[in-house]
Write a protein that holds these residues in place. Structure first.
Motif, PDB file in Angstrom:
ATOM      1  N   LEU A  15       0.866  -1.178   0.000  1.00  0.00           N
ATOM      2  CA  LEU A  15       0.000   0.000   0.000  1.00  0.00           C
ATOM      3  C   LEU A  15       0.898   1.221   0.000  1.00  0.00           C
ATOM      4  O   LEU A  15       1.773   1.369   0.862  1.00  0.00           O
ATOM      5  CB  LEU A  15      -0.906   0.000   1.232  1.00  0.00           C
ATOM      6  CG  LEU A  15      -1.905   1.165   1.362  1.00  0.00           C
ATOM      7  CD1 LEU A  15      -2.886   1.160   0.188  1.00  0.00           C
ATOM      8  CD2 LEU A  15      -2.659   1.072   2.682  1.00  0.00           C
ATOM      9  N   SER A  16       0.698   2.093  -0.985  1.00  0.00           N
ATOM     10  CA  SER A  16       1.540   3.284  -1.116  1.00  0.00           C
ATOM     11  C   SER A  16       0.723   4.543  -0.849  1.00  0.00           C
ATOM     12  O   SER A  16      -0.431   4.657  -1.275  1.00  0.00           O
ATOM     13  CB  SER A  16       2.152   3.352  -2.520  1.00  0.00           C
ATOM     14  OG  SER A  16       3.106   2.315  -2.712  1.00  0.00           O
ATOM     15  N   LEU A  17       1.336   5.465  -0.142  1.00  0.00           N
ATOM     16  CA  LEU A  17       0.677   6.715   0.238  1.00  0.00           C
ATOM     17  C   LEU A  17       1.639   7.867   0.018  1.00  0.00           C
ATOM     18  O   LEU A  17       2.822   7.781   0.378  1.00  0.00           O
ATOM     19  CB  LEU A  17       0.258   6.655   1.707  1.00  0.00           C
ATOM     20  CG  LEU A  17      -0.289   7.945   2.325  1.00  0.00           C
ATOM     21  CD1 LEU A  17      -1.639   8.289   1.709  1.00  0.00           C
ATOM     22  CD2 LEU A  17      -0.436   7.788   3.842  1.00  0.00           C
ATOM     23  N   ALA A  18       1.157   8.944  -0.593  1.00  0.00           N
ATOM     24  CA  ALA A  18       1.992  10.127  -0.818  1.00  0.00           C
ATOM     25  C   ALA A  18       1.277  11.358  -0.288  1.00  0.00           C
ATOM     26  O   ALA A  18       0.044  11.438  -0.286  1.00  0.00           O
ATOM     27  CB  ALA A  18       2.288  10.291  -2.309  1.00  0.00           C
ATOM     28  N   VAL A  19       2.075  12.320   0.177  1.00  0.00           N
ATOM     29  CA  VAL A  19       1.564  13.615   0.612  1.00  0.00           C
ATOM     30  C   VAL A  19       2.199  14.678  -0.267  1.00  0.00           C
ATOM     31  O   VAL A  19       3.428  14.729  -0.396  1.00  0.00           O
ATOM     32  CB  VAL A  19       1.899  13.883   2.094  1.00  0.00           C
ATOM     33  CG1 VAL A  19       1.260  15.202   2.538  1.00  0.00           C
ATOM     34  CG2 VAL A  19       1.416  12.737   2.984  1.00  0.00           C
TER      35      VAL A  19
ATOM     36  N   GLU B 210       5.965  11.773 -12.087  1.00  0.00           N
ATOM     37  CA  GLU B 210       5.186  12.279 -13.221  1.00  0.00           C
ATOM     38  C   GLU B 210       4.229  13.378 -12.773  1.00  0.00           C
ATOM     39  O   GLU B 210       4.032  14.377 -13.472  1.00  0.00           O
ATOM     40  CB  GLU B 210       4.409  11.131 -13.874  1.00  0.00           C
ATOM     41  CG  GLU B 210       5.303  10.109 -14.581  1.00  0.00           C
ATOM     42  CD  GLU B 210       4.528   8.889 -15.051  1.00  0.00           C
ATOM     43  OE1 GLU B 210       3.320   8.786 -14.737  1.00  0.00           O
ATOM     44  OE2 GLU B 210       5.129   8.022 -15.731  1.00  0.00           O
ATOM     45  N   LEU B 211       3.638  13.203 -11.587  1.00  0.00           N
ATOM     46  CA  LEU B 211       2.733  14.217 -11.052  1.00  0.00           C
ATOM     47  C   LEU B 211       3.491  15.500 -10.727  1.00  0.00           C
ATOM     48  O   LEU B 211       3.026  16.605 -11.041  1.00  0.00           O
ATOM     49  CB  LEU B 211       2.027  13.673  -9.804  1.00  0.00           C
ATOM     50  CG  LEU B 211       1.187  14.674  -8.986  1.00  0.00           C
ATOM     51  CD1 LEU B 211       0.154  15.368  -9.863  1.00  0.00           C
ATOM     52  CD2 LEU B 211       0.505  13.954  -7.831  1.00  0.00           C
ATOM     53  N   ARG B 212       4.653  15.375 -10.108  1.00  0.00           N
ATOM     54  CA  ARG B 212       5.466  16.559  -9.797  1.00  0.00           C
ATOM     55  C   ARG B 212       5.785  17.346 -11.071  1.00  0.00           C
ATOM     56  O   ARG B 212       5.650  18.577 -11.114  1.00  0.00           O
ATOM     57  CB  ARG B 212       6.760  16.140  -9.100  1.00  0.00           C
ATOM     58  CG  ARG B 212       7.627  17.320  -8.639  1.00  0.00           C
ATOM     59  CD  ARG B 212       9.092  16.951  -8.585  1.00  0.00           C
ATOM     60  NE  ARG B 212       9.616  16.532  -9.885  1.00  0.00           N
ATOM     61  CZ  ARG B 212       9.931  17.379 -10.859  1.00  0.00           C
ATOM     62  NH1 ARG B 212       9.782  18.688 -10.701  1.00  0.00           N
ATOM     63  NH2 ARG B 212      10.396  16.922 -12.021  1.00  0.00           N
ATOM     64  N   ALA B 213       6.193  16.614 -12.119  1.00  0.00           N
ATOM     65  CA  ALA B 213       6.512  17.271 -13.390  1.00  0.00           C
ATOM     66  C   ALA B 213       5.268  17.911 -14.008  1.00  0.00           C
ATOM     67  O   ALA B 213       5.346  18.996 -14.607  1.00  0.00           O
ATOM     68  CB  ALA B 213       7.116  16.253 -14.358  1.00  0.00           C
ATOM     69  N   ALA B 214       4.126  17.252 -13.845  1.00  0.00           N
ATOM     70  CA  ALA B 214       2.880  17.786 -14.413  1.00  0.00           C
ATOM     71  C   ALA B 214       2.477  19.097 -13.740  1.00  0.00           C
ATOM     72  O   ALA B 214       1.917  19.992 -14.391  1.00  0.00           O
ATOM     73  CB  ALA B 214       1.762  16.759 -14.277  1.00  0.00           C
ATOM     74  N   VAL B 215       2.753  19.222 -12.445  1.00  0.00           N
ATOM     75  CA  VAL B 215       2.460  20.481 -11.749  1.00  0.00           C
ATOM     76  C   VAL B 215       3.307  21.605 -12.331  1.00  0.00           C
ATOM     77  O   VAL B 215       2.802  22.697 -12.625  1.00  0.00           O
ATOM     78  CB  VAL B 215       2.709  20.333 -10.228  1.00  0.00           C
ATOM     79  CG1 VAL B 215       2.596  21.699  -9.536  1.00  0.00           C
ATOM     80  CG2 VAL B 215       1.713  19.349  -9.617  1.00  0.00           C
ATOM     81  N   VAL B 216       4.590  21.348 -12.517  1.00  0.00           N
ATOM     82  CA  VAL B 216       5.467  22.358 -13.122  1.00  0.00           C
ATOM     83  C   VAL B 216       4.996  22.706 -14.533  1.00  0.00           C
ATOM     84  O   VAL B 216       5.001  23.876 -14.951  1.00  0.00           O
ATOM     85  CB  VAL B 216       6.927  21.862 -13.148  1.00  0.00           C
ATOM     86  CG1 VAL B 216       7.821  22.848 -13.909  1.00  0.00           C
ATOM     87  CG2 VAL B 216       7.457  21.669 -11.723  1.00  0.00           C
TER      88      VAL B 216
ATOM     89  N   SER C 187       6.222  19.710  -3.677  1.00  0.00           N
ATOM     90  CA  SER C 187       7.074  18.700  -3.051  1.00  0.00           C
ATOM     91  C   SER C 187       6.202  17.523  -2.660  1.00  0.00           C
ATOM     92  O   SER C 187       5.064  17.706  -2.202  1.00  0.00           O
ATOM     93  CB  SER C 187       7.760  19.275  -1.805  1.00  0.00           C
ATOM     94  OG  SER C 187       8.548  20.390  -2.142  1.00  0.00           O
ATOM     95  N   ILE C 188       6.731  16.307  -2.859  1.00  0.00           N
ATOM     96  CA  ILE C 188       5.955  15.103  -2.588  1.00  0.00           C
ATOM     97  C   ILE C 188       6.792  14.137  -1.759  1.00  0.00           C
ATOM     98  O   ILE C 188       7.947  13.845  -2.100  1.00  0.00           O
ATOM     99  CB  ILE C 188       5.513  14.416  -3.891  1.00  0.00           C
ATOM    100  CG1 ILE C 188       4.696  15.367  -4.761  1.00  0.00           C
ATOM    101  CG2 ILE C 188       4.710  13.144  -3.577  1.00  0.00           C
ATOM    102  CD1 ILE C 188       4.324  14.800  -6.127  1.00  0.00           C
TER     103      ILE C 188
ATOM    104  N   ALA D 124       6.519   5.748  -6.747  1.00  0.00           N
ATOM    105  CA  ALA D 124       7.433   6.883  -6.877  1.00  0.00           C
ATOM    106  C   ALA D 124       7.469   7.405  -8.312  1.00  0.00           C
ATOM    107  O   ALA D 124       7.553   8.615  -8.544  1.00  0.00           O
ATOM    108  CB  ALA D 124       8.836   6.476  -6.423  1.00  0.00           C
ATOM    109  N   THR D 125       7.383   6.495  -9.284  1.00  0.00           N
ATOM    110  CA  THR D 125       7.354   6.908 -10.689  1.00  0.00           C
ATOM    111  C   THR D 125       6.109   7.741 -10.990  1.00  0.00           C
ATOM    112  O   THR D 125       6.178   8.788 -11.660  1.00  0.00           O
ATOM    113  CB  THR D 125       7.395   5.674 -11.608  1.00  0.00           C
ATOM    114  OG1 THR D 125       8.627   4.981 -11.415  1.00  0.00           O
ATOM    115  CG2 THR D 125       7.267   6.083 -13.074  1.00  0.00           C
ATOM    116  N   VAL D 126       4.966   7.285 -10.499  1.00  0.00           N
ATOM    117  CA  VAL D 126       3.710   8.024 -10.709  1.00  0.00           C
ATOM    118  C   VAL D 126       3.813   9.410 -10.074  1.00  0.00           C
ATOM    119  O   VAL D 126       3.393  10.421 -10.655  1.00  0.00           O
ATOM    120  CB  VAL D 126       2.514   7.246 -10.123  1.00  0.00           C
ATOM    121  CG1 VAL D 126       1.246   8.100 -10.162  1.00  0.00           C
ATOM    122  CG2 VAL D 126       2.282   5.955 -10.898  1.00  0.00           C
ATOM    123  N   MET D 127       4.391   9.482  -8.892  1.00  0.00           N
ATOM    124  CA  MET D 127       4.497  10.773  -8.204  1.00  0.00           C
ATOM    125  C   MET D 127       5.494  11.703  -8.885  1.00  0.00           C
ATOM    126  O   MET D 127       5.316  12.914  -8.898  1.00  0.00           O
ATOM    127  CB  MET D 127       4.880  10.552  -6.744  1.00  0.00           C
ATOM    128  CG  MET D 127       3.764   9.963  -5.906  1.00  0.00           C
ATOM    129  SD  MET D 127       2.248  10.966  -5.872  1.00  0.00           S
ATOM    130  CE  MET D 127       1.214  10.078  -7.069  1.00  0.00           C
TER     131      MET D 127
END
Length: 304
Positions: free
Chosen positions: A168-172, A238-244, A262-263, A233-236
């Motif tokens: 189970l993976s969780l990100a903030v 991609e999300l970080r880059a998408a925000v930029v 920041s994630i 971590a790969t999905v996150m």
């Protein structure tokens, strides 16, 4: 947020003719699933989460009452509406089913018009209930799940991961220098920026079981069941880059000229020793490390 989907009805009857008749009756208006015994009913209910189950009372391996008891005992299927269909027409039989939590009781031989009318009525109730639940579980600004909904789903997925021994993976996610953004551009602009980031986060959660929620302020949480540390971590990232890539100007940011995030994340395979809050604390600690390292980055703690 999503297009209206055709509602699903699971027809559970050990009699092939009854299944065929009911299936043909319902197919023009609904997505129909079929089950021929109690065990198959439970499996398909858990896998497909139908809106309504037409459940035969008298089945050889497991009667409808036991199926209903097991449906209600499982948090995943406890909410599914059930209409009993039975050749037992005594008032006490009907009362017994209703006391157990059935929504209705139709006796055999059934009338097609009556079946369709009752199915339509109960599915309307389901739609209305879900609309109210959605309003209660959605953050008004971002239209993501709110903290209350996240807490509910997190508890369910934690127990599922423990039961199945799956990761189970969780990100903030925290928007970098968001106070400075609001100070520089104003709170209405800050709301628009937060909604934009929320849309990107929602899009990153590609599977039905993934969840993006607003946890508070400019902080979002992303829950990814059955996802290992590397994939999460790969999905996150991609999300970080998408925000930029939203290219939202942030001239007051000490991090970058564009809005960034920041994630921090963590992955666990619960084995009974860990507690649910420990996963959140690990993700929050990873977020702190991401901020300390300069922000606009992903820091992940993998499964031990």
């Amino acid at each position: 947020m999503n297009a209206v989907e055709t509602q699903k009805v699971l027809v559970a009857d050990d009699d092939a003719i009854n299944r065929e008749v009911l299936g043909d009756l319902l197919k023009p208006e609904y997505t129909v699933l079929l089950a021929r015994n109690g065990a198959q009913t439970l499996e398909r209910a858990a896998r497909h989460l139908p809106d309504l189950i037409l459940l035969d009372v008298m089945m050889p391996d497991m009667d409808g009452y036991e199926v209903l008891r097991r449906l209600r005992a499982d948090p995943q299927t406890a909410h599914i509406s059930v209409i009993f269909i039975s050749g037992l027409d005594r008032p006490e039989d009907e009362a017994s089913g209703l006391k157990m939590g059935a929504s209705d009781y139709i006796t055999k031989p059934f009338n097609a018009t009556v079946v369709m009318a009752r199915v339509a009525l109960h599915l309307q109730v389901v739609r209305q209930r879900r609309m109210l639940e959605r309003l209660a579980n959605i953050d008004g600004l971002t239209e993501l799940a709110n903290r209350r909904r996240f807490d509910e789903i997190f508890a369910i997925e934690w127990q599922r991961a423990r039961r199945n021994h799956t990761p189970l993976s969780l990100a903030v996610l925290d928007i970098d220098a968001f106070k400075q953004y609001n100070d520089r551009y104003g709170h209405p602009a800050g709301d628009r920026a937060l909604r934009s980031v929320a849309r990107v986060a929602y899009g990153a959660m590609r599977r039905p079981t993934d969840l993006a929620a607003r946890y508070g302020g400019e902080e979002l949480v992303l829950l990814m069941p059955d996802t290992d540390a590397a994939n999460a971590a790969t999905v996150m990232e991609e999300l970080r880059a998408a925000v930029v890539n939203l290219q939202i100007a942030h001239e007051a940011s000490p991090v970058a000229p564009m809005l960034s995030a920041s994630i921090g994340g963590a992955t666990l395979v619960p084995d009974g020793a860990e507690l649910q809050y420990e996963l959140f604390e690990a993700a929050d600690a990873a977020l702190y490390r991401a901020k300390q390292a300069g922000r606009n980055r992903v820091v992940w703690r993998g499964a031990d």
